[in-house]
Design a protein around this motif. Structure first.
Motif, PDB file in Angstrom:
ATOM      1  N   ARG A  36       0.832  -1.201   0.000  1.00 25.62           N
ATOM      2  CA  ARG A  36       0.000   0.000   0.000  1.00 25.62           C
ATOM      3  C   ARG A  36       0.872   1.258   0.000  1.00 25.62           C
ATOM      4  O   ARG A  36       0.520   2.269  -0.611  1.00 25.62           O
ATOM      5  CB  ARG A  36      -0.956  -0.018   1.194  1.00 25.62           C
ATOM      6  N   ALA A  37       2.026   1.177   0.644  1.00 32.74           N
ATOM      7  CA  ALA A  37       2.962   2.303   0.651  1.00 32.74           C
ATOM      8  C   ALA A  37       3.507   2.565  -0.751  1.00 32.74           C
ATOM      9  O   ALA A  37       3.692   3.722  -1.154  1.00 32.74           O
ATOM     10  CB  ALA A  37       4.104   2.036   1.629  1.00 32.74           C
ATOM     11  N   LYS A  38       3.751   1.497  -1.502  1.00 34.82           N
ATOM     12  CA  LYS A  38       4.218   1.656  -2.882  1.00 34.82           C
ATOM     13  C   LYS A  38       3.146   2.310  -3.744  1.00 34.82           C
ATOM     14  O   LYS A  38       3.439   3.155  -4.593  1.00 34.82           O
ATOM     15  CB  LYS A  38       4.613   0.301  -3.462  1.00 34.82           C
ATOM     16  N   ALA A  39       1.898   1.904  -3.522  1.00 32.42           N
ATOM     17  CA  ALA A  39       0.793   2.513  -4.273  1.00 32.42           C
ATOM     18  C   ALA A  39       0.697   3.995  -3.949  1.00 32.42           C
ATOM     19  O   ALA A  39       0.484   4.830  -4.838  1.00 32.42           O
ATOM     20  CB  ALA A  39      -0.519   1.808  -3.933  1.00 32.42           C
ATOM     21  N   LYS A  40       0.872   4.317  -2.673  1.00 34.07           N
ATOM     22  CA  LYS A  40       0.817   5.719  -2.253  1.00 34.07           C
ATOM     23  C   LYS A  40       1.970   6.515  -2.864  1.00 34.07           C
ATOM     24  O   LYS A  40       1.782   7.657  -3.299  1.00 34.07           O
ATOM     25  CB  LYS A  40       0.866   5.811  -0.730  1.00 34.07           C
ATOM     26  N   ALA A  41       3.143   5.914  -2.896  1.00 31.68           N
ATOM     27  CA  ALA A  41       4.305   6.600  -3.477  1.00 31.68           C
ATOM     28  C   ALA A  41       4.087   6.888  -4.952  1.00 31.68           C
ATOM     29  O   ALA A  41       4.489   7.939  -5.462  1.00 31.68           O
ATOM     30  CB  ALA A  41       5.556   5.750  -3.276  1.00 31.68           C
ATOM     31  N   LEU A  42       3.430   5.983  -5.648  1.00 32.54           N
ATOM     32  CA  LEU A  42       3.189   6.147  -7.081  1.00 32.54           C
ATOM     33  C   LEU A  42       2.090   7.169  -7.357  1.00 32.54           C
ATOM     34  O   LEU A  42       2.181   7.973  -8.277  1.00 32.54           O
ATOM     35  CB  LEU A  42       2.814   4.800  -7.705  1.00 32.54           C
ATOM     36  N   ALA A  43       1.044   7.143  -6.518  1.00 30.18           N
ATOM     37  CA  ALA A  43      -0.097   8.045  -6.730  1.00 30.18           C
ATOM     38  C   ALA A  43       0.107   9.403  -6.081  1.00 30.18           C
ATOM     39  O   ALA A  43      -0.580  10.373  -6.438  1.00 30.18           O
ATOM     40  CB  ALA A  43      -1.371   7.394  -6.187  1.00 30.18           C
ATOM     41  N   GLY A  44       1.016   9.513  -5.141  1.00 25.08           N
ATOM     42  CA  GLY A  44       1.276  10.789  -4.474  1.00 25.08           C
ATOM     43  C   GLY A  44       0.093  11.275  -3.655  1.00 25.08           C
ATOM     44  O   GLY A  44      -0.590  10.490  -2.996  1.00 25.08           O
ATOM     45  N   ASN A  45      -0.175  12.568  -3.733  1.00 23.30           N
ATOM     46  CA  ASN A  45      -1.256  13.170  -2.949  1.00 23.30           C
ATOM     47  C   ASN A  45      -2.643  12.688  -3.374  1.00 23.30           C
ATOM     48  O   ASN A  45      -3.622  12.923  -2.667  1.00 23.30           O
ATOM     49  CB  ASN A  45      -1.196  14.695  -3.048  1.00 23.30           C
ATOM     50  N   ALA A  46      -2.716  12.021  -4.518  1.00 25.02           N
ATOM     51  CA  ALA A  46      -4.012  11.517  -4.991  1.00 25.02           C
ATOM     52  C   ALA A  46      -4.446  10.254  -4.245  1.00 25.02           C
ATOM     53  O   ALA A  46      -5.595   9.842  -4.328  1.00 25.02           O
ATOM     54  CB  ALA A  46      -3.941  11.223  -6.495  1.00 25.02           C
ATOM     55  N   PHE A  47      -3.525   9.649  -3.499  1.00 28.19           N
ATOM     56  CA  PHE A  47      -3.804   8.394  -2.792  1.00 28.19           C
ATOM     57  C   PHE A  47      -4.587   8.655  -1.506  1.00 28.19           C
ATOM     58  O   PHE A  47      -4.188   9.452  -0.667  1.00 28.19           O
ATOM     59  CB  PHE A  47      -2.492   7.687  -2.451  1.00 28.19           C
ATOM     60  N   ILE A  48      -5.718   7.965  -1.362  1.00 34.69           N
ATOM     61  CA  ILE A  48      -6.546   8.078  -0.158  1.00 34.69           C
ATOM     62  C   ILE A  48      -6.822   6.668   0.346  1.00 34.69           C
ATOM     63  O   ILE A  48      -7.537   5.893  -0.288  1.00 34.69           O
ATOM     64  CB  ILE A  48      -7.880   8.802  -0.459  1.00 34.69           C
TER      65      ILE A  48
END
Length: 199
Positions: free
Chosen positions: A112-124
């Motif tokens: 999930r951290a990798k997904a957040k890193a890829l999506a940036g501020n768009a990740f919720i």
């Protein structure tokens, strides 16, 4: 990655798509145990957003495994690859300006951290918090029954770990909230963040 592959810049840019859609793109990452209500809540949110005129798409765990990820199993290595592929698909959808929902167990914090890193501020991150006992009681697909009968191995929460989010952006308690209330909670967050207009 080979040096012969170069990212192609589209003629229609990200900002133009965002203005056309009338909202900011974001990635609603629903995580929780099997039977927690992820897909049900994600669908309810998707309906609310669609009714408001938002451009959305929902990626559901079972649906993706019918096609894109039908070559993967359920061992830890396959689960990591499953989420990696979903993350990449989600990134493309974000670039299209969509509000993307992903309803996957996604049991590992690192993924999930990798997904957040890829999506940036768009990740919720949306933690659909339902105790194992209640998930097993609901058992909408009969999976827990099969696990207890020894028919399924590598099952999250029983024979495979689930690493709950420590600080989710949205914490949905399905013991206290109905599906409608949970969906409204997510929508209220999106409005509060200015992703969706207050109208």
């Amino acid at each position: 990655m080979t040096d012969n592959i170069v990212w192609h810049n589209a003629a229609v840019n990200h900002r133009e798509r965002q203005l056309r859609n009338g909202h900011q793109p974001c990635l609603l990452w629903y995580t929780g145990l099997s039977g927690s209500g992820k897909s049900t809540i994600a669908n309810a949110v998707d309906r609310l957003l669609f009714n408001l005129g938002c451009s959305t798409y929902l990626l559901d765990g079972d649906n993706v495994r019918h096609g894109l990820n039908n070559d993967l199993g359920f061992d830890d290595t396959s689960r990591v690859e499953n989420i990696r592929r979903i993350t990449e698909v989600s990134r493309l959808m974000l670039d299209a300006g969509l509000i993307v929902g992903t309803a996957f167990i996604s049991p590992f914090i690192a993924d999930r951290a990798k997904a957040k890193a890829l999506a940036g501020n768009a990740f919720i991150e949306v933690f659909v918090d339902t105790p194992l006992a209640i998930c097993e009681q609901r058992d909408p697909k009969g999976l827990y029954k099969k696990v207890r009968a020894g028919e399924i191995a590598h099952f999250t929460g029983i024979s495979s770990p689930y690493e709950a989010p420590q600080k989710p952006d949205i914490h949905v308690n399905t013991v206290e909230l109905s599906i409608e209330q949970a969906a409204r909670q997510v929508l209220a967050y999106l409005r509060g963040q200015g992703i969706v207009a207050n109208n």
